[in-house]
Design an enzyme around this catalytic site. Structure first.
Site, short mmCIF file in Angstrom:
data_model
loop_
_atom_site.label_atom_id
_atom_site.label_comp_id
_atom_site.label_asym_id
_atom_site.label_seq_id
_atom_site.Cartn_x
_atom_site.Cartn_y
_atom_site.Cartn_z
N HIS A 1 0.82 -1.21 0.00
CA HIS A 1 0.00 0.00 0.00
C HIS A 1 0.86 1.27 0.00
O HIS A 1 0.36 2.34 0.32
CB HIS A 1 -0.91 0.02 1.22
CG HIS A 1 -1.75 -1.20 1.38
ND1 HIS A 1 -2.63 -1.61 0.40
CD2 HIS A 1 -1.84 -2.12 2.37
CE1 HIS A 1 -3.22 -2.73 0.79
NE2 HIS A 1 -2.76 -3.07 1.97
N HIS B 1 -7.04 -4.71 -1.18
CA HIS B 1 -6.35 -5.99 -1.38
C HIS B 1 -6.98 -6.76 -2.52
O HIS B 1 -6.78 -7.96 -2.67
CB HIS B 1 -6.42 -6.84 -0.11
CG HIS B 1 -5.97 -6.12 1.11
ND1 HIS B 1 -6.84 -5.47 1.95
CD2 HIS B 1 -4.74 -5.92 1.61
CE1 HIS B 1 -6.15 -4.91 2.93
NE2 HIS B 1 -4.89 -5.17 2.75
#
Lengths: 330, 330
Positions: free
Chosen positions: A56, A218
């Site tokens: 991320h 995700h």
């Protein structure tokens, strides 16, 4: 899978090594995989610990530094950091005034931060926790675990980081964090899946004319597959659910993040549409962050976060910060 | 083609509208497509004008602001700005001490900046030009136009911007620019082509196990197609040609930019390899920029730039800057 990596096994440690070479102003514990400021805060101030799975970036390690986090715990790709990592970070940054944990709402993260908090409390360190669960794509029907934590995390780390830096006590800092977490709302779309290195293939497949509406960071499924559309319509699909969820009129900070494979040229165009739509419902965009601030490996698409703010939140937002990914002057 | 855009025709003006909403501290002339600082420099200081085709964001508009550019002229995607645009920018920013044009070495850019310089000189504005031609992928045999201009442009805009801000005269600022342009070297690789919106299809096609070695930031062919390889080997293919081209030992600033679709996680891993290889040949990485600083729409891959520096260049590098894409404290 075509990636600039050595292997799926070493991708996180390799990146962490590069991160530490690129940012010598921070200290990286490569064994524990924790990123720290080099100069600890003044004694008697609240420390902020966050972390989560890798993939991320710049979240979370890119937000360690003056005015934001004291430590970020780095997990494997899309995998929570361990309680041990988090505990090590907590003990290291604690400065006699307690520690605030900033946790995105994923079951592994929540569980491991909770275990670390118990460990810390055994060591007589006072710990409070804020859980960010801002992704309106998830409806209550879909998930008992509640909403996923996404873009509000970035805004929270900045705002609450400023309050901690200014010396507010743990109760105040925690209260502010709860307020921001409750106020922020996010919604994302994917044009193409990410590929998790260990998997070697895309997490999902989209046709050339399809998007995943409400995708998670995700690659979790969104609300539905939808046909691809021009920017204005895509912006409506992002803004609409936030408004439907109760986004109030008034001043707001807006984050529009690319998910890893979407260039700035596209994000700026989308941002113009988003601003139009928000202003049409009385939301005034008083500050913004456009660019890759929270990503999902090499996913194509974007994430919109809107955080209503008052003058107090805004003053924390405008306070100085000095981190790899977010900085403005003192 | 799946992009967050309204149409190929409006992609640049749409992005420019979003840019101006995201960065209210800058002034955007939407008719001329020029980005300016809101507060002009002090009278008697040298002004810096750059620009080029869109699709390389944050270059150049993201580098307008205190300590860097005074104006950036925004062309269509991968298309030079017109002499009129450049002339308008030159006239607007001139503060009685002359204007330095920063131009990447592409024939359209060079020609149009040259015509603008002539227009300015007719208007009694003194103009000097620096042409960045740093891409070692291009060998003399391949191209009479010489090397393409890439990552050194970013470093030059920062360093020369600081010198101009500090009040050095046009001759000094120009001399410094020539020095930086001559010292910087770049090399890039593509893992996947960009798609130009107006074309609608990828500029080139690579097999799953192929890279374009020495690719240009508009998708120009590189030195050759090569098999995909792990990060260390890819790093060798970037560093090797810089060393072969005469990169001297000593201190250097290193830029490693994603080309638009490559996430930070991969860039940091590559950066670690690059640093190892550079240090093995006596190049000490004293400062770095890792992230998307010069891109090629949604191309996957990265660009490496190495600029040898002495204490003077380094002090300009460390001087404060306040722009959308690059900032550090005053």
């Amino acid at each position: 899978m075509k990636k600039l990596i050595t292997s799926a096994e070493t991708v996180v440690s390799d990146a962490l090594r590069g991160f530490s070479l690129a940012h010598p102003g921070l200290f990286v514990d490569h064994d524990q995989r924790v990123v720290y400021r080099r100069e600890p805060k003044e004694y008697g101030t609240v420390a902020l610990v966050s972390g989560g799975g890798s993939g991320h970036e710049p979240l979370h390690s890119g937000y360690v530094g003056f005015g934001m986090l004291d430590a970020a715990c780095v997990g494997e790709v899309f995998t929570s950091p361990t309680p041990d990592q988090i505990h090590a970070a907590t003990v290291a940054v604690e400065r006699g005034a307690g520690v605030l944990q900033i946790v995105k709402n994923y079951s592994g993260d929540v569980m491991n931060f909770e275990m670390a908090a118990e460990l810390a409390q055994s060591a007589r360190i006072e710990v409070r926790t804020v859980i960010v669960a801002d992704d309106v794509a998830v409806t209550d029907l879909q998930s008992k675990a509640g909403r996923r934590g996404t873009g509000t995390t970035v805004l929270l780390e900045k705002i609450v980081g400023a309050a901690a830096e200014q010396g507010h006590d743990l109760e105040t800092v925690h209260g502010l964090a709860l307020l921001v977490a409750a106020a922020g709302r996010s919604m994302g779309i994917a044009l193409a899946s990410a590929t998790v290195p260990a998997a070697g293939v895309p997490t999902f497949n989209l046709a050339d004319d399809e998007i995943e509406w409400g995708v998670g960071i995700h690659g979790e499924p969104g609300r539905e597959r939808q046909p691809m559309a021009p920017a204005r319509e895509l912006a409506e699909r992002l803004v609409g659910p936030l408004v439907a969820d109760g986004l109030p009129a008034g001043d707001a900070i807006v984050l529009l993040s690319g998910l890893g494979a979407t260039p700035l040229l596209e994000l700026y165009g989308m941002f113009a549409e988003v601003v139009d739509l928000l202003e049409a419902v009385g939301v005034r965009v008083v500050r913004s962050l456009v660019g890759d601030t929270i990503t999902a490996l090499d996913m194509a698409g974007c994430l919109l976060t809107v955080l209503p703010v008052d003058a107090e939140l805004l003053s924390y937002w405008d306070a100085p910060a000095e981190t790899p990914a977010l900085r403005w002057g003192r």
